[in-house]
Write a protein that holds these residues in place. Sequence first.
Motif, PDB file in Angstrom:
ATOM      1  N   LEU A   5       3.948  -9.447  -0.868  1.00 18.25           N
ATOM      2  CA  LEU A   5       5.298  -9.008  -0.513  1.00 18.25           C
ATOM      3  C   LEU A   5       5.609  -7.645  -1.121  1.00 18.25           C
ATOM      4  N   TYR A   6       5.170  -7.433  -2.350  1.00 15.30           N
ATOM      5  CA  TYR A   6       5.376  -6.116  -2.969  1.00 15.30           C
ATOM      6  C   TYR A   6       4.603  -5.045  -2.198  1.00 15.30           C
ATOM      7  N   LEU A   7       3.358  -5.307  -1.870  1.00 12.50           N
ATOM      8  CA  LEU A   7       2.553  -4.335  -1.136  1.00 12.50           C
ATOM      9  C   LEU A   7       3.172  -4.040   0.232  1.00 12.50           C
ATOM     10  N   LEU A   8       3.534  -5.078   0.956  1.00  9.35           N
ATOM     11  CA  LEU A   8       4.131  -4.906   2.273  1.00  9.35           C
ATOM     12  C   LEU A   8       5.445  -4.142   2.183  1.00  9.35           C
ATOM     13  N   GLY A   9       6.165  -4.314   1.096  1.00  5.96           N
ATOM     14  CA  GLY A   9       7.435  -3.620   0.913  1.00  5.96           C
ATOM     15  C   GLY A   9       7.288  -2.113   0.814  1.00  5.96           C
ATOM     16  N   GLY A  10       6.099  -1.643   0.418  1.00  6.86           N
ATOM     17  CA  GLY A  10       5.870  -0.208   0.324  1.00  6.86           C
ATOM     18  C   GLY A  10       5.117   0.365   1.497  1.00  6.86           C
ATOM     19  N   MET A  11       4.502  -0.487   2.302  1.00  6.65           N
ATOM     20  CA  MET A  11       3.692  -0.030   3.434  1.00  6.65           C
ATOM     21  C   MET A  11       4.578   0.321   4.625  1.00  6.65           C
ATOM     22  N   PRO A  12       4.141   1.250   5.481  1.00  3.38           N
ATOM     23  CA  PRO A  12       4.895   1.526   6.705  1.00  3.38           C
ATOM     24  C   PRO A  12       4.897   0.314   7.624  1.00  3.38           C
ATOM     25  N   ALA A  13       5.826   0.295   8.569  1.00  2.00           N
ATOM     26  CA  ALA A  13       6.007  -0.873   9.436  1.00  2.00           C
ATOM     27  C   ALA A  13       4.752  -1.219  10.233  1.00  2.00           C
ATOM     28  N   ALA A  14       3.935  -0.205  10.507  1.00  7.44           N
ATOM     29  CA  ALA A  14       2.711  -0.457  11.278  1.00  7.44           C
ATOM     30  C   ALA A  14       1.534  -0.866  10.405  1.00  7.44           C
ATOM     31  N   GLY A  15       1.734  -0.901   9.087  1.00 10.35           N
ATOM     32  CA  GLY A  15       0.639  -1.220   8.175  1.00 10.35           C
ATOM     33  C   GLY A  15       0.232  -2.682   8.246  1.00 10.35           C
ATOM     34  N   VAL A  16      -1.052  -2.931   7.984  1.00  8.39           N
ATOM     35  CA  VAL A  16      -1.595  -4.296   8.008  1.00  8.39           C
ATOM     36  C   VAL A  16      -2.237  -4.618   6.657  1.00  8.39           C
ATOM     37  N   ARG A  40     -18.100  -7.759   4.536  1.00 14.70           N
ATOM     38  CA  ARG A  40     -17.930  -7.695   5.989  1.00 14.70           C
ATOM     39  C   ARG A  40     -16.866  -6.680   6.405  1.00 14.70           C
ATOM     40  N   LEU A  41     -16.128  -6.130   5.431  1.00  8.00           N
ATOM     41  CA  LEU A  41     -15.088  -5.155   5.746  1.00  8.00           C
ATOM     42  C   LEU A  41     -15.685  -3.748   5.782  1.00  8.00           C
ATOM     43  N   ALA A  42     -15.059  -2.874   6.547  1.00  5.12           N
ATOM     44  CA  ALA A  42     -15.638  -1.560   6.860  1.00  5.12           C
ATOM     45  C   ALA A  42     -15.542  -0.569   5.700  1.00  5.12           C
ATOM     46  N   ASP A  43     -16.582   0.220   5.534  1.00  7.71           N
ATOM     47  CA  ASP A  43     -16.609   1.282   4.525  1.00  7.71           C
ATOM     48  C   ASP A  43     -15.502   2.299   4.790  1.00  7.71           C
ATOM     49  N   GLY A  44     -14.844   2.741   3.720  1.00  9.62           N
ATOM     50  CA  GLY A  44     -13.910   3.851   3.803  1.00  9.62           C
ATOM     51  C   GLY A  44     -12.733   3.661   4.734  1.00  9.62           C
ATOM     52  N   ALA A  45     -12.389   2.412   5.027  1.00 10.29           N
ATOM     53  CA  ALA A  45     -11.355   2.135   6.033  1.00 10.29           C
ATOM     54  C   ALA A  45     -10.004   1.759   5.441  1.00 10.29           C
ATOM     55  N   TYR A  46      -9.887   1.744   4.112  1.00 13.06           N
ATOM     56  CA  TYR A  46      -8.675   1.222   3.489  1.00 13.06           C
ATOM     57  C   TYR A  46      -8.056   2.231   2.526  1.00 13.06           C
ATOM     58  N   ASP A  47      -6.724   2.179   2.464  1.00 12.13           N
ATOM     59  CA  ASP A  47      -5.966   3.089   1.604  1.00 12.13           C
ATOM     60  C   ASP A  47      -5.786   2.533   0.197  1.00 12.13           C
ATOM     61  N   LEU A  48      -5.742   1.218   0.074  1.00 19.35           N
ATOM     62  CA  LEU A  48      -5.411   0.581  -1.192  1.00 19.35           C
ATOM     63  C   LEU A  48      -6.095  -0.778  -1.261  1.00 19.35           C
ATOM     64  N   VAL A  49      -6.673  -1.074  -2.417  1.00 14.73           N
ATOM     65  CA  VAL A  49      -7.274  -2.377  -2.683  1.00 14.73           C
ATOM     66  C   VAL A  49      -6.636  -2.914  -3.966  1.00 14.73           C
ATOM     67  N   PHE A  50      -6.101  -4.131  -3.900  1.00 16.68           N
ATOM     68  CA  PHE A  50      -5.491  -4.757  -5.071  1.00 16.68           C
ATOM     69  C   PHE A  50      -6.253  -6.033  -5.400  1.00 16.68           C
ATOM     70  N   VAL A  51      -6.632  -6.180  -6.664  1.00 16.04           N
ATOM     71  CA  VAL A  51      -7.438  -7.314  -7.115  1.00 16.04           C
ATOM     72  C   VAL A  51      -6.664  -8.138  -8.137  1.00 16.04           C
ATOM     73  N   ASP A  52      -6.491  -9.425  -7.841  1.00 19.78           N
ATOM     74  CA  ASP A  52      -5.873 -10.370  -8.774  1.00 19.78           C
ATOM     75  C   ASP A  52      -6.458 -11.741  -8.462  1.00 19.78           C
ATOM     76  N   ALA A  53      -7.724 -11.924  -8.838  1.00 26.09           N
ATOM     77  CA  ALA A  53      -8.436 -13.158  -8.500  1.00 26.09           C
ATOM     78  C   ALA A  53      -9.307 -13.563  -9.690  1.00 26.09           C
ATOM     79  N   ALA A 110       0.263   3.692   2.818  1.00 25.90           N
ATOM     80  CA  ALA A 110      -0.894   2.824   3.046  1.00 25.90           C
ATOM     81  C   ALA A 110      -0.725   1.977   4.302  1.00 25.90           C
ATOM     82  N   LYS A 111      -1.540   2.260   5.303  1.00 21.47           N
ATOM     83  CA  LYS A 111      -1.503   1.507   6.550  1.00 21.47           C
ATOM     84  C   LYS A 111      -2.521   0.367   6.568  1.00 21.47           C
TER      85      LYS A 111
END
Length: 208
Positions: free
Chosen positions: A66-77, A118-131, A51-52
């Motif tokens: 931190l958990y998500l970033l730990g699994g993402m590649p270094a270039a992931g945002v 405001r975020l782009a359609d179909g542009a994301y690999d993973l969405v996490f919800v905890d709100a 997931a980039k």
Amino acid sequence: MDAPTREYVEHYLPEDPALAAARARGAELGCVPIGSGGGAALRFLAAALRAKAVVEVGTGAGVGALYLLGGMPAAGVLTSIDVRPEHQRAARVAFAEAGVAVSRTRLITGRALDVLPRLADGAYDLVFVDAAKSEYPRYLQEGVRLLRPGGVIAFDNVLWHGRVVDPAHRDADTVAMREVARTVRDDDRLVPVILPLGDGLLVAAKSG
């Protein structure tokens, strides 16, 4: 699972000092982060998806990030949204302690239902919800739109302390948990599973 088995599963992977410190700050702020078992699942998903581009709804003190970033590649945002600026200040401390490059995170302070459109359609690999639990069904609508085919959406707390299985509980949060689980299950675009980690993690892949 009996209590010893659950304890083993939840703490199978120990948390490093940066995660432990972020969890402690979350407790001080009153924002309960995802448990270590659920966090490990998020890290696994991010790694499996390579997931980039990830969206997190509910920054808290940065534990889930931190958990998500730990699994993402270094270039992931990671784009993380939270309505409370003090939560995101705590998350920035956590990222700095963990050595996360500033360029890897984009923190947006605001109400998620105002930001997500405001975020782009179909542009994301993973969405996490905890709100906000009562808003989960609406987060689902936006989250699926954001995912690329093969992307994954995940919701924490879907068992809601066991209340979802007790029809006597009719408060807004419990009703929303039942609704999001039912909607995900009945959506032909999604391939779901509930993982009995922590307070329940609902995960669904977008087909197509």
